[in-house]
Design a protein around this motif. Structure first.
Motif, PDB file in Angstrom:
ATOM      1  N   GLU A   1       5.465  -6.176   9.441  1.00  0.00           N
ATOM      2  CA  GLU A   1       4.361  -6.369   8.984  1.00  0.00           C
ATOM      3  C   GLU A   1       3.849  -5.314   7.962  1.00  0.00           C
ATOM      4  O   GLU A   1       4.269  -4.174   8.123  1.00  0.00           O
ATOM      5  CB  GLU A   1       3.418  -6.464  10.016  1.00  0.00           C
ATOM      6  CG  GLU A   1       3.270  -7.679  11.095  1.00  0.00           C
ATOM      7  CD  GLU A   1       2.233  -7.627  12.032  1.00  0.00           C
ATOM      8  OE1 GLU A   1       1.381  -6.656  12.136  1.00  0.00           O
ATOM      9  OE2 GLU A   1       2.133  -8.485  12.923  1.00  0.00           O
ATOM     10  N   TRP A   2       3.511  -6.037   6.830  1.00  0.00           N
ATOM     11  CA  TRP A   2       2.880  -4.978   5.847  1.00  0.00           C
ATOM     12  C   TRP A   2       1.766  -5.359   5.552  1.00  0.00           C
ATOM     13  O   TRP A   2       1.258  -6.455   5.629  1.00  0.00           O
ATOM     14  CB  TRP A   2       3.867  -5.019   4.607  1.00  0.00           C
ATOM     15  CG  TRP A   2       5.263  -4.589   4.822  1.00  0.00           C
ATOM     16  CD1 TRP A   2       6.434  -5.250   5.281  1.00  0.00           C
ATOM     17  CD2 TRP A   2       5.881  -3.187   4.817  1.00  0.00           C
ATOM     18  NE1 TRP A   2       7.520  -4.551   5.510  1.00  0.00           N
ATOM     19  CE2 TRP A   2       7.122  -3.274   4.840  1.00  0.00           C
ATOM     20  CE3 TRP A   2       4.987  -1.902   4.190  1.00  0.00           C
ATOM     21  CZ2 TRP A   2       7.869  -1.961   4.759  1.00  0.00           C
ATOM     22  CZ3 TRP A   2       5.970  -0.810   3.947  1.00  0.00           C
ATOM     23  CH2 TRP A   2       7.364  -0.837   4.367  1.00  0.00           C
ATOM     24  N   LYS A   3       0.956  -4.532   4.796  1.00  0.00           N
ATOM     25  CA  LYS A   3      -0.521  -4.708   4.013  1.00  0.00           C
ATOM     26  C   LYS A   3      -0.153  -5.177   2.811  1.00  0.00           C
ATOM     27  O   LYS A   3       0.507  -4.054   2.051  1.00  0.00           O
ATOM     28  CB  LYS A   3      -1.288  -3.687   4.372  1.00  0.00           C
ATOM     29  CG  LYS A   3      -1.726  -3.416   5.835  1.00  0.00           C
ATOM     30  CD  LYS A   3      -2.613  -4.466   6.352  1.00  0.00           C
ATOM     31  CE  LYS A   3      -3.418  -3.836   7.628  1.00  0.00           C
ATOM     32  NZ  LYS A   3      -2.416  -3.395   8.527  1.00  0.00           N
TER      33      LYS A   3
ATOM     34  N   GLN B   1       1.098  -1.009  -0.040  1.00  0.00           N
ATOM     35  CA  GLN B   1       0.057  -0.118  -0.052  1.00  0.00           C
ATOM     36  C   GLN B   1       0.894   1.181  -0.033  1.00  0.00           C
ATOM     37  O   GLN B   1       1.550   1.483   0.742  1.00  0.00           O
ATOM     38  CB  GLN B   1      -0.951  -0.180   1.381  1.00  0.00           C
ATOM     39  CG  GLN B   1      -1.897  -1.068   1.301  1.00  0.00           C
ATOM     40  CD  GLN B   1      -3.120  -0.823   2.217  1.00  0.00           C
ATOM     41  OE1 GLN B   1      -2.796  -0.848   3.398  1.00  0.00           O
ATOM     42  NE2 GLN B   1      -4.283  -0.821   1.747  1.00  0.00           N
TER      43      GLN B   1
ATOM     44  N   SER C   1      -3.306 -12.675   8.978  1.00  0.00           N
ATOM     45  CA  SER C   1      -4.263 -11.895   8.610  1.00  0.00           C
ATOM     46  C   SER C   1      -5.286 -12.418   9.728  1.00  0.00           C
ATOM     47  O   SER C   1      -5.949 -11.854  10.647  1.00  0.00           O
ATOM     48  CB  SER C   1      -5.096 -11.863   7.499  1.00  0.00           C
ATOM     49  OG  SER C   1      -4.312 -11.118   6.474  1.00  0.00           O
TER      50      SER C   1
ATOM     51  N   GLU D   1       1.746   3.110   3.322  1.00  0.00           N
ATOM     52  CA  GLU D   1       2.626   2.435   4.276  1.00  0.00           C
ATOM     53  C   GLU D   1       3.944   2.840   3.836  1.00  0.00           C
ATOM     54  O   GLU D   1       4.891   2.627   4.654  1.00  0.00           O
ATOM     55  CB  GLU D   1       2.433   0.912   4.248  1.00  0.00           C
ATOM     56  CG  GLU D   1       1.200   0.524   4.992  1.00  0.00           C
ATOM     57  CD  GLU D   1       0.944  -0.876   5.470  1.00  0.00           C
ATOM     58  OE1 GLU D   1       0.529  -1.228   6.541  1.00  0.00           O
ATOM     59  OE2 GLU D   1       1.854  -1.749   4.643  1.00  0.00           O
TER      60      GLU D   1
ATOM     61  N   THR E   1      -2.745  -8.951   5.942  1.00  0.00           N
ATOM     62  CA  THR E   1      -1.641  -8.607   7.025  1.00  0.00           C
ATOM     63  C   THR E   1      -0.551  -9.710   6.651  1.00  0.00           C
ATOM     64  O   THR E   1      -0.835 -10.579   6.930  1.00  0.00           O
ATOM     65  CB  THR E   1      -2.165  -8.403   8.289  1.00  0.00           C
ATOM     66  OG1 THR E   1      -3.175  -7.428   8.358  1.00  0.00           O
ATOM     67  CG2 THR E   1      -0.947  -7.877   9.063  1.00  0.00           C
TER      68      THR E   1
ATOM     69  N   ILE F   1      -7.126  -7.046   1.429  1.00  0.00           N
ATOM     70  CA  ILE F   1      -5.908  -6.500   1.896  1.00  0.00           C
ATOM     71  C   ILE F   1      -5.697  -7.581   2.970  1.00  0.00           C
ATOM     72  O   ILE F   1      -6.506  -7.860   3.775  1.00  0.00           O
ATOM     73  CB  ILE F   1      -6.109  -5.150   2.753  1.00  0.00           C
ATOM     74  CG1 ILE F   1      -6.568  -3.979   1.991  1.00  0.00           C
ATOM     75  CG2 ILE F   1      -4.904  -4.612   3.381  1.00  0.00           C
ATOM     76  CD1 ILE F   1      -5.696  -3.842   0.654  1.00  0.00           C
TER      77      ILE F   1
END
Length: 331
Positions: free
Chosen positions: A265-267, A226, A303, A229, A277, A275
């Motif tokens: 952590e990234w989306k 995203q 997620s 981010e 996690t 989306i």
């Protein structure tokens, strides 16, 4: 192409009109380089010595037969590869390869191939053939023509056994690598130094909904992230290091470029727009001398874990609230 005088004289004498063929020109250019490395070539050398010298320098085996099929020349490399000495000329021996087909792993196939090449009266492509002892050769046929009749037959062989072993070993290792990549439960993405995706394993396809064929060499890996981010991470890096990072692939790999495996952590955005996690580790991949060749992203979907943690926090908050309210009622 200007050749060494001694080489040019032999070319004019023995190749004639075929000397302008692209394959011949390439071969002659390599021979010419070897000749020019020598300070001088004694003019007293006869044809056999000359051919032996230049062919040995090129590492090729050469067999020349006259139109009747009798051997008129072999170099030392040929004799070494075929474990035989076909010289001096044996007038009774017609077509060495046919009469010695048993030296090859598939005798009948090699006889058929050689007869087809002779009948074609054309300079052949490279053919891969194998001897019965496992030696792998590249073979090429060059007819030396006198009008429409063959004047002689030239066979050139190059030992490519080690090359083929290396190719097979690489193929095996590649298959092992693909098996490992596709057997793991992790999403694994490998990129170039610029972030272009060059490997996208099966788990990544199943998890994210993208096809590897649509991404490899076509997309940079930051398209999964995203933008907001990435911008946040770039700002963090500037604050931490004082160095500005672009809010894109650079923000992802700043730590990895300095030898640090960064895990956070990234989306990630799936093909359907969902989306996820992801718990992502990013590291650099280096060659034998320590130069970075690309980047490896290993990720797992957390997620559901994050949803469970969120649900647990809500439940704990409700429980605390109930306890607090119960205490108020009691007192």
């Amino acid at each position: 192409m200007a050749l060494h005088p001694l080489l040019q004289s032999q070319v004019n004498k023995h190749l004639g009109q075929h000397q302008n063929d692209p394959a011949i020109l390439s071969f002659l250019a390599d021979l010419d380089k070897e000749l020019h490395k020598q300070k001088e070539v004694a003019p007293s050398k006869n044809k056999s010595d000359f051919l032996n010298g230049i062919c040995a320098a090129m590492g090729v085996a050469v067999l020349i037969e006259n139109n009747a099929g009798s051997v008129i020349f072999t170099n030392s490399t040929f004799n070494h590869i075929f474990k035989t000495d076909a010289t001096p000329v044996n007038k009774e021996e017609i077509y060495f390869i046919n009469s010695h087909a048993g030296l090859f792993s598939t005798p009948e196939k090699i006889k058929t191939l050689c007869n087809q090449l002779i009948a074609s009266k054309q300079i052949s492509d490279l053919h891969e053939v194998e001897l019965s002892n496992g030696t792998i050769l590249e073979m090429q046929y060059l007819p030396e023509m006198n009008g429409n009749k063959n004047f002689s037959h030239v066979w050139i062989f190059k030992d490519i056994t080690e090359k083929k072993k290396a190719e097979r070993s690489l193929h095996y290792l590649t298959n092992v690598q693909h098996t490992i990549l596709n057997s793991t439960s992790f999403s694994i993405v490998y990129t170039t130094m610029q972030g272009v995706i060059i490997s996208f394993n099966r788990v990544s396809e199943q998890l994210l909904g993208y096809k590897a064929a649509d991404l490899i060499f076509q997309k940079t890996v930051d398209f999964l992230f995203q933008p907001e981010e990435l911008e946040t991470r770039a700002a963090e890096l500037k604050e931490e290091t004082g160095i500005a990072a672009d809010p894109g692939f650079s923000a992802l790999t700043t730590q990895a470029r300095h030898g640090i495996v960064e895990t956070r952590e990234w989306k990630w955005v799936t093909a359907s727009g969902k989306i996820l996690t992801m718990h992502v580790s990013i590291s650099s991949v280096k060659d034998a001398v320590g130069e970075i060749q690309g980047y490896l992203l290993i990720a797992r979907d957390v997620s559901q874990q994050k949803e469970a943690e969120k649900a647990l926090r809500i439940s704990e908050a409700r429980y605390r609230n109930m306890i607090e309210r119960s205490s108020e009622i009691i007192y």
